[in-house]
Design an enzyme around this catalytic site. Structure first.
Site, PDB file in Angstrom:
ATOM      1  N   GLY A  10       0.855  -1.196   0.000  1.00 39.76           N
ATOM      2  CA  GLY A  10       0.000   0.000   0.000  1.00 39.76           C
ATOM      3  C   GLY A  10       0.882   1.233   0.000  1.00 39.76           C
ATOM      4  O   GLY A  10       1.531   1.546   1.003  1.00 39.76           O
ATOM      5  N   VAL A  11       0.967   1.870  -1.156  1.00 43.15           N
ATOM      6  CA  VAL A  11       1.813   3.069  -1.244  1.00 43.15           C
ATOM      7  C   VAL A  11       0.981   4.250  -1.736  1.00 43.15           C
ATOM      8  O   VAL A  11       1.318   4.938  -2.690  1.00 43.15           O
ATOM      9  CB  VAL A  11       3.078   2.840  -2.120  1.00 43.15           C
ATOM     10  CG1 VAL A  11       4.095   2.029  -1.353  1.00 43.15           C
ATOM     11  CG2 VAL A  11       2.731   2.170  -3.442  1.00 43.15           C
ATOM     12  N   GLY A  12      -0.159   4.454  -1.033  1.00 41.71           N
ATOM     13  CA  GLY A  12      -0.996   5.624  -1.311  1.00 41.71           C
ATOM     14  C   GLY A  12      -0.495   6.788  -0.473  1.00 41.71           C
ATOM     15  O   GLY A  12       0.716   6.966  -0.275  1.00 41.71           O
ATOM     16  N   ASN A  13      -1.423   7.591   0.071  1.00 40.86           N
ATOM     17  CA  ASN A  13      -1.055   8.742   0.901  1.00 40.86           C
ATOM     18  C   ASN A  13      -0.046   8.366   1.980  1.00 40.86           C
ATOM     19  O   ASN A  13       1.002   8.988   2.124  1.00 40.86           O
ATOM     20  CB  ASN A  13      -2.305   9.276   1.628  1.00 40.86           C
ATOM     21  CG  ASN A  13      -3.247   9.985   0.678  1.00 40.86           C
ATOM     22  OD1 ASN A  13      -2.820  10.690  -0.222  1.00 40.86           O
ATOM     23  ND2 ASN A  13      -4.538   9.777   0.888  1.00 40.86           N
ATOM     24  N   VAL A  14      -0.399   7.324   2.738  1.00 44.92           N
ATOM     25  CA  VAL A  14       0.397   6.981   3.918  1.00 44.92           C
ATOM     26  C   VAL A  14       1.658   6.196   3.547  1.00 44.92           C
ATOM     27  O   VAL A  14       2.778   6.537   3.947  1.00 44.92           O
ATOM     28  CB  VAL A  14      -0.460   6.157   4.911  1.00 44.92           C
ATOM     29  CG1 VAL A  14       0.380   5.617   6.046  1.00 44.92           C
ATOM     30  CG2 VAL A  14      -1.595   7.004   5.463  1.00 44.92           C
ATOM     31  N   GLY A  15       1.472   5.140   2.757  1.00 40.79           N
ATOM     32  CA  GLY A  15       2.607   4.258   2.448  1.00 40.79           C
ATOM     33  C   GLY A  15       3.744   4.999   1.760  1.00 40.79           C
ATOM     34  O   GLY A  15       4.925   4.782   2.068  1.00 40.79           O
ATOM     35  N   LYS A 117      -6.052  -1.103   9.514  1.00 41.47           N
ATOM     36  CA  LYS A 117      -6.694  -1.650  10.707  1.00 41.47           C
ATOM     37  C   LYS A 117      -7.528  -2.900  10.428  1.00 41.47           C
ATOM     38  O   LYS A 117      -7.842  -3.655  11.347  1.00 41.47           O
ATOM     39  CB  LYS A 117      -7.622  -0.577  11.335  1.00 41.47           C
ATOM     40  CG  LYS A 117      -6.877   0.604  11.906  1.00 41.47           C
ATOM     41  CD  LYS A 117      -7.705   1.883  11.927  1.00 41.47           C
ATOM     42  CE  LYS A 117      -7.653   2.549  10.590  1.00 41.47           C
ATOM     43  NZ  LYS A 117      -7.596   3.983  10.552  1.00 41.47           N
ATOM     44  N   GLU A 202     -10.503   8.711   5.926  1.00 45.02           N
ATOM     45  CA  GLU A 202     -10.428   7.405   5.273  1.00 45.02           C
ATOM     46  C   GLU A 202     -10.864   7.553   3.819  1.00 45.02           C
ATOM     47  O   GLU A 202     -11.631   8.477   3.487  1.00 45.02           O
ATOM     48  CB  GLU A 202     -11.361   6.415   5.984  1.00 45.02           C
ATOM     49  CG  GLU A 202     -10.966   6.098   7.401  1.00 45.02           C
ATOM     50  CD  GLU A 202      -9.578   5.484   7.500  1.00 45.02           C
ATOM     51  OE1 GLU A 202      -9.310   4.455   6.884  1.00 45.02           O
ATOM     52  OE2 GLU A 202      -8.738   6.072   8.210  1.00 45.02           O
ATOM     53  N   LYS A 217     -10.145   1.373  16.104  1.00 41.66           N
ATOM     54  CA  LYS A 217      -8.961   1.651  16.937  1.00 41.66           C
ATOM     55  C   LYS A 217      -9.157   1.097  18.348  1.00 41.66           C
ATOM     56  O   LYS A 217      -8.222   0.580  18.958  1.00 41.66           O
ATOM     57  CB  LYS A 217      -8.678   3.158  16.949  1.00 41.66           C
ATOM     58  CG  LYS A 217      -8.085   3.619  15.604  1.00 41.66           C
ATOM     59  CD  LYS A 217      -8.060   5.117  15.443  1.00 41.66           C
ATOM     60  CE  LYS A 217      -7.433   5.506  14.118  1.00 41.66           C
ATOM     61  NZ  LYS A 217      -7.718   6.891  13.713  1.00 41.66           N
TER      62      LYS A 217
HETATM   63  N1  LIG Z   1      -4.605   8.775   6.125  1.00 39.38           N
HETATM   64  C1  LIG Z   1      -4.235   8.764   7.395  1.00 39.38           C
HETATM   65  O1  LIG Z   1      -3.940   9.794   8.037  1.00 39.38           O
HETATM   66  C2  LIG Z   1      -4.133   7.437   8.104  1.00 39.38           C
HETATM   67  C3  LIG Z   1      -4.481   6.253   7.482  1.00 39.38           C
HETATM   68  N2  LIG Z   1      -4.362   5.062   8.128  1.00 39.38           N
HETATM   69  C4  LIG Z   1      -4.641   3.826   7.412  1.00 39.38           C
HETATM   70  O2  LIG Z   1      -3.637   3.708   6.391  1.00 39.38           O
HETATM   71  C5  LIG Z   1      -4.156   2.989   5.306  1.00 39.38           C
HETATM   72  C6  LIG Z   1      -3.838   3.703   4.008  1.00 39.38           C
HETATM   73  O3  LIG Z   1      -4.469   4.955   4.009  1.00 39.38           O
HETATM   74  P1  LIG Z   1      -4.212   5.954   2.804  1.00 39.38           P
HETATM   75  O4  LIG Z   1      -2.792   5.886   2.395  1.00 39.38           O
HETATM   76  O5  LIG Z   1      -4.804   7.235   3.217  1.00 39.38           O
HETATM   77  O6  LIG Z   1      -5.100   5.273   1.654  1.00 39.38           O
HETATM   78  P2  LIG Z   1      -4.871   5.357   0.075  1.00 39.38           P
HETATM   79  O7  LIG Z   1      -6.168   4.987  -0.544  1.00 39.38           O
HETATM   80  O8  LIG Z   1      -4.209   6.636  -0.287  1.00 39.38           O
HETATM   81  O9  LIG Z   1      -3.804   4.203  -0.219  1.00 39.38           O
HETATM   82  C7  LIG Z   1      -4.128   2.843  -0.183  1.00 39.38           C
HETATM   83  C8  LIG Z   1      -3.035   2.108  -0.917  1.00 39.38           C
HETATM   84  O10 LIG Z   1      -3.313   0.709  -0.838  1.00 39.38           O
HETATM   85  C9  LIG Z   1      -3.104   0.150  -2.117  1.00 39.38           C
HETATM   86  N3  LIG Z   1      -3.803  -1.110  -2.305  1.00 39.38           N
HETATM   87  C10 LIG Z   1      -5.131  -1.309  -2.533  1.00 39.38           C
HETATM   88  N4  LIG Z   1      -5.342  -2.637  -2.725  1.00 39.38           N
HETATM   89  C11 LIG Z   1      -4.125  -3.235  -2.617  1.00 39.38           C
HETATM   90  C12 LIG Z   1      -3.680  -4.571  -2.758  1.00 39.38           C
HETATM   91  N5  LIG Z   1      -4.528  -5.582  -3.027  1.00 39.38           N
HETATM   92  N6  LIG Z   1      -2.347  -4.837  -2.623  1.00 39.38           N
HETATM   93  C13 LIG Z   1      -1.466  -3.843  -2.343  1.00 39.38           C
HETATM   94  N7  LIG Z   1      -1.836  -2.551  -2.215  1.00 39.38           N
HETATM   95  C14 LIG Z   1      -3.148  -2.269  -2.355  1.00 39.38           C
HETATM   96  C15 LIG Z   1      -3.578   1.231  -3.083  1.00 39.38           C
HETATM   97  O11 LIG Z   1      -3.061   0.932  -4.371  1.00 39.38           O
HETATM   98  P3  LIG Z   1      -3.363   1.886  -5.646  1.00 39.38           P
HETATM   99  O12 LIG Z   1      -2.504   3.087  -5.392  1.00 39.38           O
HETATM  100  O13 LIG Z   1      -2.913   1.076  -6.799  1.00 39.38           O
HETATM  101  O14 LIG Z   1      -4.819   2.161  -5.612  1.00 39.38           O
HETATM  102  C16 LIG Z   1      -2.944   2.442  -2.408  1.00 39.38           C
HETATM  103  O15 LIG Z   1      -1.591   2.535  -2.783  1.00 39.38           O
HETATM  104  C17 LIG Z   1      -5.661   2.825   5.555  1.00 39.38           C
HETATM  105  O16 LIG Z   1      -5.853   1.525   6.014  1.00 39.38           O
HETATM  106  C18 LIG Z   1      -5.964   3.826   6.655  1.00 39.38           C
HETATM  107  O17 LIG Z   1      -6.996   3.364   7.493  1.00 39.38           O
HETATM  108  C19 LIG Z   1      -3.847   4.972   9.383  1.00 39.38           C
HETATM  109  C20 LIG Z   1      -3.483   6.104  10.048  1.00 39.38           C
HETATM  110  C21 LIG Z   1      -3.648   7.432   9.482  1.00 39.38           C
HETATM  111  N1  LIG Z   2      -9.114   8.608   9.333  1.00 42.78           N
HETATM  112  C1  LIG Z   2      -8.239   8.604  10.455  1.00 42.78           C
HETATM  113  C2  LIG Z   2      -6.820   8.477  10.005  1.00 42.78           C
HETATM  114  C3  LIG Z   2      -6.161   7.307  10.489  1.00 42.78           C
HETATM  115  O1  LIG Z   2      -6.417   6.521  11.313  1.00 42.78           O
HETATM  116  C4  LIG Z   2      -8.345   9.894  11.252  1.00 42.78           C
HETATM  117  O2  LIG Z   2      -9.094  10.770  10.820  1.00 42.78           O
HETATM  118  O3  LIG Z   2      -7.714   9.982  12.310  1.00 42.78           O
END
Ligand SMILES: NC(=O)C1=CN([C@@H]2O[C@H](COP(=O)(O)OP(=O)(O)OC[C@H]3O[C@@H](n4cnc5c(N)ncnc54)[C@H](OP(=O)(O)O)[C@@H]3O)[C@@H](O)[C@H]2O)C=CC1
Ligand SMILES: N[C@@H](CC=O)C(=O)O
Length: 340
Positions: A10-15, A117, A202, A217
């Protein structure tokens, strides 16, 4: 110098922020631990990259050289790593895809750091059991309110104090939404849109608004701290959606401030119950002082009295820092243990 190989699913916002943060901290890890900490694998929903020589934050953010189809089981079949950071979607129905990532990582004898989570909520027992069998660690700071120390505070600093009650602002989005509605007269939709814009909401913001994020949580914290398995469906939840202008006006007249809180209570037999409530607090209460997306914790203990922590606003940097803190703890254990 020892090498610690890190993978991120998972390399979206957080990763992707974690990838960048890890690269920034690597020189310090080299100096303090004599360890070369590097990212060797990353995967997203349809593509990924494995490179044992190290993957920079820039390559992760730009998805440079990513290979189509290198995700899921294929990613783990080809990956050689010591630690997995799971930062994919949080799915409270069946834990996918994080659950299979964590299973594959523990199968491959990796320590795991959970930022998502879903898997912990759906199959926390199983994950901890597998980790114990593999003699590997499960770290959950990123899944348990990131910016606010919860699990580490309760299990380390308050070890021996006998916690009887935990009440906290665990979801930055809902604190932000209620705070802007109350103090600035925003409407719910605008406040939620702003939280999405900043990356803290989220991907499906109703998970925050309807209390699921706080409930998740609580489930994660209850498991990690009290070894209690609480089904998320059993947690009574109130939604911020039901807060309206008249209520806000009435609360203002009474000088009280609304917050969405998560509560864990232990009875005399140490049975843990959880709830998510919209509660109002006097203006001087620490929870009322939590502005924007700040978090806050109140803990009652039998042997050391009560504590309040205030601070740690939800943000991508703070979440990345929580994951890196977990990594540092793993590094400390690995460096001081004969089991590397
Ligand atoms: N945002 C926040 O402040 C916080 C978030 N979190 C948790 O962190 C997690 C990620 O959040 P966030 O980064 O905002 O979400 P995003 O939607 O930005 O990123 C999710 C990532 O997961 C990838 N993904 C989806 N399906 C798969 C799969 N089958 N295999 C591998 N990767 C996959 C997506 O890929 P692709 O890019 O290709 O779509 C994307 O890179 C969530 O579970 C959230 O609850 C926890 C604490 C704080
Ligand atoms: N959606 C959550 C982010 C991570 O857990 C928040 O608003 O705190």
């Amino acid at each position: 110098m020892k090498t610690l190989r890190v993978a991120i699913t998972g390399v979206g916002n957080v990763g992707s922020r974690i990838g960048g943060a890890l690269e920034e901290r690597a020189p310090e890890f080299a100096r303090r631990f004599n360890a070369d900490v590097r990212v060797v694998g990353v995967s997203a929903s349809t593509e990924g990259l494995i490179d044992g020589s190290g993957i920079s934050g820039e390559r992760i953010a730009g998805r440079t050289d990513f290979v189509s189809g290198l995700t899921g089981q294929r990613f783990f079949d080809e990956l050689e790593a010591d630690v997995l950071i799971e930062a994919g979607p949080s799915n409270y129905v069946d834990g996918a895809p994080g659950l299979s990532h964590l299973e594959a990582a523990l199968e491959g004898s990796m320590d795991v750091i959970c930022v998502s989570k879903g898997a912990l909520v759906v199959a926390g027992d199983d994950i901890y059991r597998r980790a114990a069998e593999a003699e590997r660690q499960v770290r959950v700071s990123g899944a348990a309110a990131s910016a606010m120390p919860t699990v580490d505070f309760l299990t380390y600093d308050l070890a021996g104090a006998q916690v009887t009650r935990f009440e906290a602002l665990l979801t930055g989005t809902t604190t932000f939404v209620l705070d802007t509605m109350y103090r600035h007269g925003w409407d719910l939709d605008d406040a939620v849109a702003e939280a999405q814009e900043s990356g803290i909401a989220e991907p499906q913001p109703e998970f925050d608004v309807d209390g699921w994020d706080t409930a998740a949580k609580l489930v994660v914290i209850a498991r990690a701290v009290f070894n209690a398995g609480i089904p998320i469906e059993s947690v009574p939840r109130q939604s911020v959606k039901n807060v309206n202008e008249e209520q806000i006006d009435c609360w203002k007249q009474h000088d009280i401030v609304p917050r969405l809180v998560g509560i864990l209570e232990l009875d005399d037999s140490d049975r843990v119950t959880a709830s998510v409530q919209v509660k109002c607090y006097p203006k001087s209460h620490p929870f009322s002082l939590a502005e924007g997306s700040m978090k806050a914790v109140n803990v009652s203990t039998k042997r050391m009295g009560d504590y309040s922590l205030l601070g740690g606003a939800s943000s991508l940097d703070a979440t990345a820092a929580a994951a890196i803190k977990d990594l540092e703890h793993i590094l400390t254990c690995r460096m001081s243990s004969s089991v590397q």
